[in-house]
Design a protein around this motif. Structure first.
Motif, mmCIF file in Angstrom:
data_model
loop_
_atom_site.group_PDB
_atom_site.id
_atom_site.type_symbol
_atom_site.label_atom_id
_atom_site.label_comp_id
_atom_site.label_asym_id
_atom_site.label_seq_id
_atom_site.Cartn_x
_atom_site.Cartn_y
_atom_site.Cartn_z
ATOM 1 N N THR A 16 0.599 -3.429 4.637
ATOM 2 C CA THR A 16 0.513 -4.674 3.871
ATOM 3 C C THR A 16 0.546 -4.344 2.385
ATOM 4 N N THR A 17 0.954 -5.320 1.604
ATOM 5 C CA THR A 17 0.980 -5.180 0.149
ATOM 6 C C THR A 17 0.106 -6.268 -0.457
ATOM 7 N N GLN A 18 -0.818 -5.883 -1.318
ATOM 8 C CA GLN A 18 -1.762 -6.825 -1.922
ATOM 9 C C GLN A 18 -1.711 -6.720 -3.443
ATOM 10 N N PRO A 19 -1.386 -7.807 -4.137
ATOM 11 C CA PRO A 19 -1.413 -7.762 -5.607
ATOM 12 C C PRO A 19 -2.852 -7.739 -6.123
ATOM 13 N N VAL A 20 -3.119 -6.892 -7.112
ATOM 14 C CA VAL A 20 -4.459 -6.786 -7.690
ATOM 15 C C VAL A 20 -4.345 -6.734 -9.212
ATOM 16 N N TYR A 25 -1.003 -0.854 -1.444
ATOM 17 C CA TYR A 25 -0.346 -0.705 -0.147
ATOM 18 C C TYR A 25 -1.354 -0.130 0.840
ATOM 19 N N ALA A 26 -1.602 -0.879 1.919
ATOM 20 C CA ALA A 26 -2.578 -0.446 2.918
ATOM 21 C C ALA A 26 -1.886 -0.268 4.265
ATOM 22 N N PRO A 27 -1.963 0.903 4.874
ATOM 23 C CA PRO A 27 -1.362 1.089 6.200
ATOM 24 C C PRO A 27 -2.120 0.276 7.245
ATOM 25 N N GLU A 28 -1.392 -0.269 8.196
ATOM 26 C CA GLU A 28 -2.022 -1.012 9.294
ATOM 27 C C GLU A 28 -2.335 -0.028 10.414
ATOM 28 N N LEU A 29 -3.592 0.390 10.473
ATOM 29 C CA LEU A 29 -4.024 1.435 11.389
ATOM 30 C C LEU A 29 -4.904 0.863 12.488
ATOM 31 N N LEU A 44 7.343 4.463 1.432
ATOM 32 C CA LEU A 44 7.552 5.546 2.387
ATOM 33 C C LEU A 44 6.235 6.132 2.867
ATOM 34 N N PHE A 45 5.281 6.216 1.970
ATOM 35 C CA PHE A 45 4.000 6.832 2.291
ATOM 36 C C PHE A 45 3.090 5.881 3.049
ATOM 37 N N ALA A 46 3.106 4.607 2.651
ATOM 38 C CA ALA A 46 2.273 3.624 3.351
ATOM 39 C C ALA A 46 2.683 3.509 4.816
ATOM 40 N N ALA A 47 3.970 3.659 5.115
ATOM 41 C CA ALA A 47 4.454 3.581 6.491
ATOM 42 C C ALA A 47 4.153 4.846 7.282
ATOM 43 N N ARG A 48 3.478 5.800 6.659
ATOM 44 C CA ARG A 48 3.076 7.029 7.336
ATOM 45 C C ARG A 48 1.592 7.288 7.165
ATOM 46 N N GLY A 49 0.853 6.199 6.955
ATOM 47 C CA GLY A 49 -0.603 6.270 6.990
ATOM 48 C C GLY A 49 -1.309 6.449 5.670
ATOM 49 N N PHE A 50 -0.566 6.548 4.561
ATOM 50 C CA PHE A 50 -1.204 6.713 3.255
ATOM 51 C C PHE A 50 -1.514 5.345 2.635
ATOM 52 N N GLN A 51 -2.602 5.280 1.881
ATOM 53 C CA GLN A 51 -2.824 4.166 0.969
ATOM 54 C C GLN A 51 -2.096 4.486 -0.343
ATOM 55 N N ALA A 52 -1.650 3.463 -1.046
ATOM 56 C CA ALA A 52 -0.996 3.692 -2.335
ATOM 57 C C ALA A 52 -1.369 2.573 -3.303
ATOM 58 N N LEU A 53 -1.783 2.959 -4.492
ATOM 59 C CA LEU A 53 -2.023 1.996 -5.569
ATOM 60 C C LEU A 53 -0.925 2.202 -6.608
ATOM 61 N N PHE A 54 -0.080 1.184 -6.754
ATOM 62 C CA PHE A 54 1.082 1.273 -7.649
ATOM 63 C C PHE A 54 0.832 0.354 -8.839
ATOM 64 N N VAL A 55 0.593 0.945 -10.015
ATOM 65 C CA VAL A 55 0.116 0.223 -11.190
ATOM 66 C C VAL A 55 1.205 0.129 -12.249
ATOM 67 N N SER A 56 1.391 -1.064 -12.799
ATOM 68 C CA SER A 56 2.337 -1.244 -13.904
ATOM 69 C C SER A 56 1.682 -0.876 -15.230
#
Length: 557
Positions: free
Chosen positions: A33-37, A52-56, A85-97
């Motif tokens: 899932t993708t969540q704006p913060v 980005y949170a993997p659905e586990l 790519l990483f979220a779909a393999r179990g990683f969390q990701a915080l992508f900041v502008s």
């Protein structure tokens, strides 16, 4: 403040899977899932980000958290390689502008706020319920610079970093040669028109692997060619991209202006495992190689991959599987990064080579410039005639391939040998293979009239068919007060190349490389503020072997 998590769409999943297959990445393990913060900073500014949170499954833990800071938006192209790519393999990701870009508050002032802002991002992460207690950083180019800015004061819970084609010192890139690097103009043009008549900035970024929008427009090409340079750029940019005029005003790399934009101290403080990725034709190869050598000498767990790549190609397009394995090992301790410390591509033999360090042991081999435009092992006689050429700043020697941001790479550079403003010294064909590993150097007894001049030196290979291709190069604005009776030593960029039997060495010497660098005007006046020009006659002394190319030859060859 946070929005609601949004599940990945079918179209998004299709794009992710097709892209991963192209890159050779292992199969997905989950969706995400993708969540704006919104991330509050100490000065009241808020940064826009996506989590980005993997659905586990309930009993599964994430593979770890990756933090990315980016000034190029949060569109599909840039996030695919650095989050999805990483979220779909179990990683969390915080992508900041980055501050002042794509919904983040504040004013965008390149390279100046990342050191402080990144610390605030980390402090905010630690307060989130999803924070796992540690994180790694990721991202190429400006995203890599942002990592070095964070590592200026390394957080204890930052446990690994992947930095492809990422500079740590913006002064070095902009003015390190003594001449202004003109890709700062094309990059500033990109950043100053994030929304224009050709569509949204994010939509243009969706095709970031091509990076065609970094090539200067016709209008910008004319502006860069105008004199005085500063006034010409002012007319083009107007009140946009004010930072570029700060760059032009501060040619001294030790000026206080650059202090917040230089992070050499990070190389002394960082202790975590780091994976560096570069290309022999990248814009920042010199800085990446410096980073590796410095960290390796300190005993840091640092790995290096260098391919036959340009800036864009080196940004992760060809090394994603290794990046994935590196992060898996250091975030989840799965031990999946089973690669040697150094993996480099040998041009010429077109092979990958594994090494414990870089550069390997080598032996110097001198090749002397000859008066007949040759270069070889025999020293010229004492009465050998000098070689000369004239560089005219009104008709500057062009940039052909090499370490340019958008139009560089390995190219046919035979046109240099046909020009009257270039010296091209070419050897006889080799009778045995010759492998060059490390930093070639050029020793020139050289003078110019007037003394205000630059030198561009390139090492190329001429193949058995007579076609010349570039290997490595260097550019340097010369000190007009130098003692011209003493040889001038110029160190070229690191390279790894095997000259096969039947190929030849070519050394190219010119007085400029435009529009890669702002040309020498041949006067004592400021090169970016003056319109006065004077042609410069360059003379290279050949007699007695005082001018030579020194190649680091593989000790194993």
């Amino acid at each position: 403040m946070a929005g609601q998590p949004v599940k990945r769409s079918f179209a998004g999943a299709t794009l992710d899977n097709l892209g991963a297959r192209y890159l050779g990445v292992r199969s997905e393990t989950c969706s995400y899932t993708t969540q704006p913060v919104q991330i509050p900073l100490r000065d009241g500014v808020e940064l826009a980000a996506d989590f980005y949170a993997p659905e586990l499954l309930d009993n599964q833990a994430s593979a770890g958290l990756i933090m990315v800071q980016c000034c190029y938006g949060r569109g599909a192209g840039i996030t695919f390689l650095n989050a999805r790519l990483f979220a779909a393999r179990g990683f969390q990701a915080l992508f900041v502008s980055t501050r002042g870009t794509d919904g983040s508050g504040g004013t965008f002032d390149p390279h100046s706020n990342e050191q402080s802002d990144s610390q605030d991002i980390v402090a905010w992460m630690r307060q989130q319920p999803w924070y796992p207690g540690s994180f790694a950083t990721l991202g190429p180019s400006y995203l890599g610079y942002s990592q070095w800015a964070l590592l200026h004061n390394p957080p204890a819970d930052c446990i690994a970093a992947v930095i492809p084609v990422g500079p740590h010192d913006q002064a070095w890139h902009t003015w390190g040669t003594g001449s202004f690097r003109l890709d700062r103009a094309s990059w500033s043009d990109l950043m100053s028109r994030r929304e224009d008549e050709r569509g949204s900035f994010l939509s243009r970024l969706s095709n970031i692997p091509g990076l065609s929008f970094l090539r200067p427009s016709g209008r910008l090409e004319k502006a860069v060619a105008g004199l005085p340079l500063e006034a010409s750029l002012q007319k083009y940019f107007g009140d946009k991209a004010p930072w570029i005029f700060d760059y032009l005003k501060h040619p001294n790399v030790d000026d206080a202006y650059w202090e917040s934009r230089r992070h050499h101290v990070s190389l002394d403080r960082v202790k975590i495992p780091i994976l560096l990725v570069s290309g022999w034709y990248d814009t920042f190869t010199t800085q990446t190689m410096h980073q590796f050598k410095h960290l390796h000498n300190r005993g840091v767990n640092v790995s290096l991959i260098v391919g036959p790549w340009t800036h864009v190609q080196g940004s992760g397009l060809h090394s994603t599987p290794e990046i994935m394995d590196f992060l898996a090992e250091h975030l989840t301790k799965t031990g999946k990064y089973n690669y040697p410390p150094v993996r480099i591509f040998i041009t010429g033999s077109q092979e990958w080579r594994s090494m414990p360090t870089w550069p390997p042991a080598t032996q110097p081999k001198a090749l002397y410039l000859q008066e007949d435009s040759g270069i070889g092992s025999k020293q010229p006689v004492q009465d050998a005639k000098p070689a000369s050429f004239v560089f005219d700043p009104l008709y500057p020697t062009p940039s052909i391939g090499g370490n340019q941001m958008a139009s560089g790479g390995r190219v046919d550079d035979g046109a240099y040998a046909e020009r009257s403003d270039v010296l091209a010294f070419t050897s006889e064909p080799f009778s045995e293979d010759l492998e060059v590993l490390g930093i070639p150097s050029v020793h020139l007894t050289h003078a110019s009239d007037p003394p205000f001049a630059d030198l561009f030196v390139r090492l190329s290979e001429v193949d058995a068919q007579g076609v010349s291709h570039n290997i490595t190069e260097v550019y340097q604005a010369l000190d007009p007060s130098r003692d011209t009776s003493q040889p001038l030593q110029l160190n070229l960029q690191d390279c790894a190349h095997r000259f096969r039997v039947g190929t030849r060495v070519r050394l190219i010497v010119a007085g400029g490389s435009f529009p890669m660098y702002a040309r020498s005007l041949g006067t004592a006046e400021n090169r970016v503020r003056s319109e006065k020009t004077a042609p410069q006659r360059h003379t290279v002394t050949i007699a007695g072997g005082v001018s030579r190319l020194v190649l680091p030859i593989s000790a194993a060859a």
